[in-house]
Design a protein around this motif. Structure first.
Motif: not given
Length: 85
Positions: A21-22, A24
């Motif tokens: 997530g980070e 991305q």
């Protein structure tokens, strides 16, 4: 205006050390920020060059030879991806 993105976070992104997530989020930022995109290119180039160096040139004190961030990024990359011999 200078970007406020942390360069240590960019180094972690280059070394695939962020959670998905980070990673991305950082990838999206890098696509939109020319300054950070340039930093990413520099970090990748530095790591690629260091990986090609003979081990005896990599070991030892790097104090004063490369900026602090690059030194930390290189040491982390070498620790994560030792040369298999």
């Amino acid at each position: 205006m200078k970007c406020q993105q942390e360069t240590t976070r960019l180094a972690a992104y280059v070394m695939a050390a962020l959670d998905p997530g980070e990673a991305q989020l950082v990838a999206g930022h890098v696509r939109e920020c020319p300054a950070c995109a340039g930093d990413v290119v520099e970090i990748r180039t530095t790591l690629a060059a260091v990986r090609r160096l003979p081990e005896e040139e990599v070991v030892g004190s790097w104090s004063g030879k490369v900026p602090e961030l690059r030194e930390a990024a290189v040491r982390a990359a070498l620790a994560r991806n030792p040369d298999p011999e």
